[in-house]
Every structure is written in C-alpha cells, then in structure tokens.
Write an enzyme that holds these catalytic residues in place. Structure first.
Site, PDB file in Angstrom:
ATOM      1  N   ASP A 271       0.433  -1.668   0.252  1.00  0.00           N
ATOM      2  CA  ASP A 271       0.240  -0.255  -0.186  1.00  0.00           C
ATOM      3  C   ASP A 271       0.688   0.960  -0.270  1.00  0.00           C
ATOM      4  O   ASP A 271       2.027   1.222   0.224  1.00  0.00           O
ATOM      5  CB  ASP A 271      -0.887  -0.484   1.452  1.00  0.00           C
ATOM      6  CG  ASP A 271      -1.958  -0.865   1.034  1.00  0.00           C
ATOM      7  OD1 ASP A 271      -2.354  -1.916  -0.064  1.00  0.00           O
ATOM      8  OD2 ASP A 271      -2.540  -1.302   1.587  1.00  0.00           O
ATOM      9  N   PHE A 272       0.033   2.432  -0.210  1.00  0.00           N
ATOM     10  CA  PHE A 272       0.912   3.647  -0.157  1.00  0.00           C
ATOM     11  C   PHE A 272       1.424   3.802   1.334  1.00  0.00           C
ATOM     12  O   PHE A 272       3.426   4.437   0.990  1.00  0.00           O
ATOM     13  CB  PHE A 272       0.149   4.809  -0.780  1.00  0.00           C
ATOM     14  CG  PHE A 272       0.242   6.307  -0.519  1.00  0.00           C
ATOM     15  CD1 PHE A 272       1.206   6.527  -1.557  1.00  0.00           C
ATOM     16  CD2 PHE A 272      -0.222   6.315   0.478  1.00  0.00           C
ATOM     17  CE1 PHE A 272       2.064   8.086  -1.044  1.00  0.00           C
ATOM     18  CE2 PHE A 272       0.229   7.883   0.683  1.00  0.00           C
ATOM     19  CZ  PHE A 272       0.844   8.236  -0.367  1.00  0.00           C
TER      20      PHE A 272
END
Length: 306
Positions: free
Chosen positions: A67-68
């Site tokens: 994820d970011f």
C-alpha cells in the site's frame, strides 16, 4: 522522518534477476495520474535506467504490492523468466513475509493466530475497503490467517501501544490492517481501519512495515531483511517500556524455518542442505505461465487508495 525523494531509494538485495527495495512510507508504486510527482517506478528509472523494460506497463516487473502508506521490502523482477518464477512462488504460497507494526493498546497474549475470513465491503461509502465475515455488507469472505507475535509494550504519544511482528499466511487485500482492527488493536496511523477517535490524525504515517521477505525461486533464493523503522531513536513519540520477546531471535527463526515444499518436491535454493545456484538458471516461462503472470501482476493496479 524525511519524506520520500528521488534520491533516497534504498536497495536491500540485488542480483541479475531481482531487486528488493526498501520502499518509503509515503510512496506509490506507480500512478498514471498527473498529480503523482514521485513514485517508486520513477525512483527506479532514475537510479537504474538500464534496467527499465519498455515492454511492461509500469517499466518494471513488480512481483507483489505494498500500500501507499506501507513501507518496506518490495521485490522487482528484472526479466520475464524471473517474474514467472516469482509468480509461481506466490501462487504456491511458498513466500515468507513478515511485517512490523505498532498497534493500539497492549496486546495481552505474546503470540496468537488471527483467522477472521475477509471479504470486500459493499456498504455505501466503504466499497474501497475490506471487512471480516459476519459484518454488514461483507461480500465473498475468504479464509485468512495471520500470525501475531508481540515484541514490546510502550506508549506512542502518551497512548498505550504494542510493537508486533505480523506474519500473513494468506494474501488477502489489506489483510494485516483488517485483522489488527478486528482484534481491537488497529495499526497506529491507519486512517481507514483505525478507531474513529481522532487519534489517527496525529502520526505522520501508518505504522506498518514489510520487514522480511523470502522468495525461494528454483534458480535463486531472494531473501531480504530491512531495517526496523519503529525505534525511539527515529521517532521520539514511540517510547517502549516492556520487552516481551527480542526481534533478533524471531529473525533467526524466520531465516531457519524451512520453505513450504514446491509442487515438484524440489527443496528449493533456500534449503540449507542445497547449495545456491547462480542467478538466471531457471527454466524459461511458458506462454500459459506468462499469461497467468500478467493477469496476476495487473491485480495490484486495482488496489484502492488508503
């Protein structure tokens, strides 16, 4: 902690077939929108322009996703055959991954297995999230397993927090974040699955880090252990006070653990009883493997933003 930049790309493993980078916590793998001025793909192209592959959609063959707002070990295959061999390991669940996290509250058990099935949330306004079986709007829940081991108890910005090692035994979207939230111990800084108390506005990042990665391809054992980012010397808000079990012992156990057997019965190059062959000696992928790999690789582009 300093934000991501074009220059601060950290490589923790490199061979002729693979790179493992220590992804920064505020970095997307790639994005086609104009607003993204910095991505991991751009970092890689800046540092390794000769390794960019124009035949791929993203310039590089990312073997999995983060994820970011998750930092840590992310593997990049440097050719089609290497990508296919890594895909096979993920498909056969032979990859070992372990994450570090700071979670809200003091987890009382030193070790536990979380087994909530996870499905996609169909509730209006929450369709970009996942949820556990039995909650309203949970669609198509699938079995999900996570091992949790407590490392330390302490305080983060004055609030009780536990530092834990998380080992996912399945690979569901947002699995670790959903499982920790379901336990009542959401990850510090998780704006999506955290508690709605205003606490999660304070941390500068989500406290989830891909710490250890081992991909036992037939040609090469890709193994990387990244630095621990959750230290009081790096973040003054984190104040540990009780050691439950030392991280270095768990790392030794991760390294010594045997890999799951591949379908053909080969013990694999991570086995201490078998010498490691040189990189690039794997069999070329078939057309069917390539098609399957490309489908699998495209899935991470559909991941929702945090």
């Amino acid at each position: 902690m300093e934000p991501g930049s074009m220059e601060n790309l950290s490589i923790v493993y490199q061979s002729s077939d693979f790179l493992v980078v220590n992804k920064h916590w505020d970095l997307r793998i790639d994005c086609k929108t104009w607003r993204e001025t910095l991505t991991l793909q751009k970092q890689l192209r800046h540092h390794f322009p000769e390794l960019a592959d124009p035949d791929t959609c993203y310039g590089f063959r990312f073997c999995h996703q983060l994820d970011f707002s998750t930092s840590g070990a992310l593997c990049v295959a440097l050719n089609k055959a290497a990508a296919g061999s890594a895909y096979r390991c993920f498909k056969e669940r032979r990859v070992t991954k372990a994450y570090l996290a700071l979670v809200r509250g003091h987890v009382q058990e030193s070790q536990l297995t979380v087994s909530y099935a996870i499905g996609r949330n169909s509730t209006e306004g929450r369709t970009h999230t996942m949820c556990i079986e039995g909650t309203q709007g949970c669609e198509n829940p699938k079995p999900s397993l996570t091992e949790l081991l407590v490392l330390e108890h302490g305080l983060y910005d004055g609030n009780p927090v536990s530092k834990v090692l998380l080992k996912p035994l399945t690979g569901r979207t947002h699995q670790l974040r959903v499982h920790c939230s379901a336990l009542g111990h959401p990850i510090v800084g998780d704006l999506t699955y955290g508690q709605a108390t205003g606490q999660e506005d304070q941390p500068f990042r989500m406290m989830l880090h891909a710490f250890y990665l081992r991909i036992p391809t037939l040609a090469e054992c890709v193994e990387a252990c990244t630095p621990d980012p959750f230290l009081s010397t790096l973040d003054a808000c984190w104040c540990p006070h009780t050691l439950v079990q030392p991280l270095d012992q768990l790392v030794q156990a991760l390294r010594a653990a045997p890999d799951p057997e591949p379908m053909d019965g080969d013990p694999g190059p991570c086995s201490p009883s078998k010498p490691l062959p040189g990189p690039g000696q794997g069999l070329p992928e078939t057309e069917a493997q390539r098609t399957s790999y490309l489908q699998w690789l495209s899935e991470w582009t559909l991941e929702p933003d945090n």
